[in-house]
Design an enzyme around this catalytic site. Structure first.
Site, PDB file in Angstrom:
ATOM      1  N   SER A   1     -35.158  -3.526  10.742  1.00 57.21           N
ATOM      2  CA  SER A   1     -34.820  -4.849  10.240  1.00 57.21           C
ATOM      3  C   SER A   1     -33.737  -5.476  11.109  1.00 57.21           C
ATOM      4  CB  SER A   1     -34.340  -4.741   8.788  1.00 57.21           C
ATOM      5  OG  SER A   1     -33.785  -5.959   8.367  1.00 57.21           O
TER       6      SER A   1
ATOM      7  N   HIS B   1     -36.569  11.985 -14.205  1.00 54.74           N
ATOM      8  CA  HIS B   1     -36.141  10.643 -14.629  1.00 54.74           C
ATOM      9  C   HIS B   1     -35.324   9.944 -13.524  1.00 54.74           C
ATOM     10  CE1 HIS B   1     -37.214  12.347 -18.524  1.00 54.74           C
ATOM     11  NE2 HIS B   1     -36.308  13.283 -18.309  1.00 54.74           N
TER      12      HIS B   1
END
Length: 484
Positions: A285, A155
């Site tokens: 970036s 999860h």
């Protein structure tokens, strides 16, 4: 106009290999059609049809289509609105002695479909060794890190520990399933051969005066020349488009696998536990120059998304074929079949590059693990207290209260996990104080991870057995280099 004034698919201009681009090029298609016409003429001559030696010689001399022939074929197609007939006319110009017998008894699908089957076969033969090499590289990585404990997640929440290598073995197993599926569709490929307009071979019955044995022999010769064991038992005007779908399903499933792998690595990079290779002059970036962004894995995920959806086109095309054939398959197959292979090829090149240089940061892996390990160790503490005579229910309640207090420190105060310190200060747990530090050894929580990796990826394991046939390729394969 230069090439820069016309759109080109990035799959060809940026990502795929030269050998895959060449396989789906206009010259390769035109030359393969000519080769198929030559094989047909040779087989028909062998079986007694009146085809001159000169015709065969002229056809043989011009199998590789030239730029000028491609231009003639283009102009003829514009006039005739038929690509195959345009190429028949262009071939006849350079092989005039054969002009009257080129395509004898055949329909357009004799060349278009048989050529596509050649391209499917040869494309899969290019992909399979590359996939095997990626599996080999990830297997070595799994073995290298089989003993390094790391957080496991369910999860996307920290769960029981695994090892870095055990997670890589999960990737390997998924890729092994893709290898198995692609090998199966490769092995199942057959030739269409010479079947006629609706697959009944009626036109060849006319040519061979109702001698079915000669038609069988014709297809036997054609299969041998093309390198196929046999033809599909039933064809219509085309080979069934179920074949395209089977190939697409295997390759699209691979597209889903690489999205899973790429996403895992991207998440691990975000957590600063693992990175893809980073080249000396590479720029991430511009807004985050200090970060090494997982751009190759992002590319893999993007291309994988495209590949994993292409089987839908092939499914729809197969389902939409009316009776013995409708031509709505033509335009979309010109796009989808090359895209399937160019995309899979581009992914494998990029994934090979990543798998060849994955970087792991052991200290960071350990640090993140130790942030969560105290919570994982609580069950062991309870069991140890019970072994010393305590009530399991009482021990569970004591540890539950301390766990919630430590969790509040982490979540509400932004502090570190101090559960162990709390346990060591709580009188109730005094019987196990001396043993707590030993309980926190991460290797106590990884189960059989090292053994599982060794058995699966190691000497004599399933992976090595499956890759044995690709050993010569793997042994000489260098890490893939990216041009962009």
């Amino acid at each position: 106009m230069s090439a820069h004034d016309n759109y080109q698919t990035p799959l060809a201009s940026r990502y795929a290999s030269s050998e895959m681009r060449e396989l789906f090029s206009a010259r390769k298609r035109g030359s393969t059609w000519r080769q198929l016409w030559l094989w047909l003429a040779e087989a028909e001559k062998e079986l007694g049809l009146a085809i001159s030696d000169e015709a065969i010689q002229q056809m043989s001399a011009h199998v590789i289509i030239s730029d000028s022939d491609l231009e003639i074929a283009r102009l003829e197609e514009a006039k005739r609105r038929h690509d195959v007939m345009g190429h028949v006319h262009a071939y006849g110009q350079v092989a005039p002695a054969a002009a009257g017998i080129i395509h004898w008894g055949a329909t357009s699908c004799y060349v278009t479909d048989n050529a596509d089957l050649v391209f499917l076969r040869d494309g899969l033969d290019l992909l399979l060794p590359k996939l095997a090499t990626v599996i080999h590289r990830l297997s070595r990585f799994a073995l290298q890190f089989k003993d390094m404990p790391t957080l496991g997640y369910t999860h996307y929440q920290p769960a029981q520990c695994i090892t870095v290598g055990r997670r890589a073995a999960q990737w390997v197993q998924d890729l092994m399933m893709d290898l198995e599926d692609i090998e199966k569709v490769r092995a199942a490929l057959r030739f269409r051969g010479a079947q006629g307009t609706t697959g009944t071979q009626a036109s060849f019955m006319e040519i061979f005066h109702n001698d079915g044995a000669k038609i069988d022999k014709l297809n036997e010769i054609l299969c041998k020349k093309a390198g196929f064991e046999k033809c599909y038992s039933i064809s219509t005007q085309t080979y069934t488009r179920k074949v395209d779908l089977r190939v697409a399903n295997a390759l699209s499933a691979f597209g889903a696998t690489v999205q899973k792998i790429g996403s895992d690595i991207r998440h691990l990079a975000s957590q600063k536990e693992m990175e893809e290779p980073f080249e000396k002059d590479q720029i991430g970036s511009s807004a985050m120059a200090y970060k090494r962004n997982p751009m190759r894995c992002e590319r893999i995920c993007g291309l994988g998304r495209h590949l994993s959806n292409l089987n839908k086109d092939c499914s729809d095309t197969f389902a939409a074929q009316w009776f013995e054939r409708t031509l709505d398959d033509s335009a979309i197959r010109r796009i989808d079949l090359p895209h399937l292979f160019l995309t899979a090829d581009a992914i494998l090149i990029t994934l090979d590059n990543v798998a060849s240089g994955l970087v792991v940061y052991p200290a960071r892996v350990h640090s993140r693990l130790m942030e969560e390990l105290p919570f994982m160790a609580t069950e062991n503490m309870i069991m140890k207290m019970v072994s010393k005579g305590a009530s399991r229910q009482e021990a569970h309640e004591e540890i539950r209260v301390l766990s919630h207090q430590a969790s509040d420190v982490v979540k509400k105060e932004g502090g570190r996990n101090d559960l162990i310190e709390r346990v060591k200060k709580t009188k109730y747990f005094e019987p196990i104080w001396a043993e707590i530090d030993d309980m926190l050894d991460p290797k106590n929580f990884i189960g059989r991870s090292p053994e599982q990796v060794e058995r699966y990826c190691g000497e004599g394991g399933e992976v090595q057995q499956a890759l044995a046939k690709y050993k010569k390729y793997i042994d000489v394969a260098k890490a893939a280099e990216l041009t962009v």
